[in-house]
Scaffold this active site. Structure first.
Site, PDB file in Angstrom:
ATOM      1  N   LYS A  84       0.824  -1.216   0.000  1.00 40.75           N
ATOM      2  CA  LYS A  84       0.000   0.000   0.000  1.00 40.75           C
ATOM      3  C   LYS A  84       0.853   1.258   0.000  1.00 40.75           C
ATOM      4  CE  LYS A  84      -4.422  -1.537   1.472  1.00 40.75           C
ATOM      5  NZ  LYS A  84      -4.094  -2.864   2.021  1.00 40.75           N
ATOM      6  N   ARG A  85       1.980   1.218   0.699  1.00 43.20           N
ATOM      7  CA  ARG A  85       2.728   2.454   0.786  1.00 43.20           C
ATOM      8  C   ARG A  85       3.417   2.822  -0.527  1.00 43.20           C
ATOM      9  NH1 ARG A  85       6.267  -1.159   2.956  1.00 43.20           N
ATOM     10  NH2 ARG A  85       8.397  -0.955   2.213  1.00 43.20           N
TER      11      ARG A  85
END
Length: 365
Positions: A133-134
């Site tokens: 996600k990052r």
RNA sequence: GGCGCAUUCGUCUAGGGGUUUAGGACACCUCCCUCUCAAGGAGGAGAUCACCGGUUCGAAUCCGGUAUGCGCUACCA
């Protein structure tokens, strides 16, 4: 791990007698069921992509099969499920490689024939770590919402860790399924390169049938155009606007920004842009005035007529075409970069163009 | 820490003993086209094929070691 102790289950209850087990359960201890790994020997298998891979059993721990809530872990479920679904080939990411020995031991213990394994290279983020996600988008649906075409996405992703030959970059889904083979999958993890995705998406957008481009862009226009623009959009107008930006968009979500000035009423935000290179306020004002007159008396406002009037006008005013057209472009669109001037003006229409030139005139003086 | 996997331009990759002055694509730079932006065309720069050693007449290609990176090391998947 931090204490440099080997992590994992300590095998405390590996050899519990029936009585010991009964006593623990009587004390309210809810058990899990673990797999008893052989203490010695080794477990190996032949990975289709990586060849022979071997693990010492002594490095494997007694992993959980059934959790204390009675549900199976992935390891158990995966093996049982795949067997009953008669799965012949297990293709998954390389991060699963280390759990294969557990799986083959389980297959054997259950009396099942293990499937063939192929562990694909992973997709890495720009920092070389597992895509997460990052790093931005992980779900394909996010890319769809960002305006990437599914067919471009498939093509791009297929080429991460696989290739047809030394040149081919663009492959349709059909060509992909016809040519895909396991033996051309590479063994090295690939960093996801958004730049190249953007380029490829642009290629696919340009190849779209104009009508299809309209269809696909419409939802993005409805979503991203400013609220002041009346909805639903005038589809006939949209159909005339979009061909002007089809080869200029890398994603469908760029279309709204590229065509914004065709829809909003207020476009002249920076009158200083009207003054072209080697020109000043006075010459620009004069240019706009003369243009306004000539365009106002133009009977037809199509691309050809516009060109027929404007090209000679540049010469008449002793301007380079770039200067005249640049000034008019800013007057009519509010920006210095836009689709070709005559086509743009033709689509905008005579009234709107004349209004905007007048506005430019006012704002500059 | 242990175990496993990997290592060719910045990135994705081709190439798997001599055909390689290591090919292509994205990005970058230059030029052409051109009313701007794109698109397109032509060039350019960019890789001592991680390192060390071995095998061989010959290695990016085979073998070993080292280094580095990544993954796994959960009653997650």
């Amino acid at each position: 791990m931090k204490r440099k102790q080997p992590p994992g289950y300590d095998r405390l209850c590996r050899e519990l007698s029936a009585e010991e087990r009964a006593s623990k359960e009587a004390n309210g201890i809810i058990p899990v069921v673990r797999f008893k790994i052989p203490l010695t020997g080794r477990t190996g298998f032949d990975d289709i992509i990586r060849g022979s891979v071997v693990f010492e059993n002594s490095t494997l721990d007694d992993f959980v099969l059934l959790k204390s809530d009675g549900y199976p872990t992935y390891h158990l479920a995966n093996v049982v499920d795949d067997h009953f679904m008669a799965i012949s080939h297990v293709l998954r990411a390389e991060e699963w490689l280390s759990s294969v020995p557990r799986h083959v031991l389980l297959y054997r213990a259950l009396g099942f024939e293990p499937p063939q394994f192929a562990h694909l290279p992973m997709l890495l983020g720009p920092d070389r770590s597992k895509l997460s996600k990052r790093h931005g988008a992980v779900a394909v649906t996010e890319y769809r919402d960002q305006g990437y075409l599914p067919e471009a996405m498939v093509n791009f992703l297929a080429l991460l860790g696989w290739s047809l030959d030394d040149k081919t970059e663009i492959l349709s889904r059909e060509e992909l399924v016809a040519n895909f083979t396991l033996d051309r999958i590479s063994q090295t993890a690939a960093i996801f390169n958004p730049e190249k995705l953007g380029w490829m998406d642009g290629v696919y957008i340009r190849r779209l049938e104009p009508a299809d481009f309209v269809l696909r862009s419409l939802p993005f226009l409805e979503r991203d155009l400013p609220a002041e623009v009346a909805r639903p959009l005038d589809i006939d107008y949209v159909r005339r606007v979009l061909p002007l930006v089809q080869e200029r968009a890398r994603t469908l979500s760029e279309v709204a920004e590229l065509t914004r000035f065709f829809f909003v009423t207020e476009t002249m935000n920076d009158p200083a842009l009207l003054i072209a290179k080697e020109m000043d306020r006075a010459s620009t004002l004069k240019t706009l005035k003369v243009s306004l007159e000539r365009l106002g008396s133009l009977p037809a406002f199509d691309e050809e007529s516009l060109e027929t009037v404007l090209r000679p006008l540049a010469e008449e005013l002793a301007l380079k075409t770039g200067q005249l057209f640049g000034t008019l472009r800013v007057a009519v669109t509010g920006r210095t970069a836009a689709p070709p001037l005559f086509q743009t003006m033709a689509v905008l229409g005579k009234t709107l163009c004349l209004n905007r030139i007048e506005t430019a005139l006012t704002k500059l003086s």
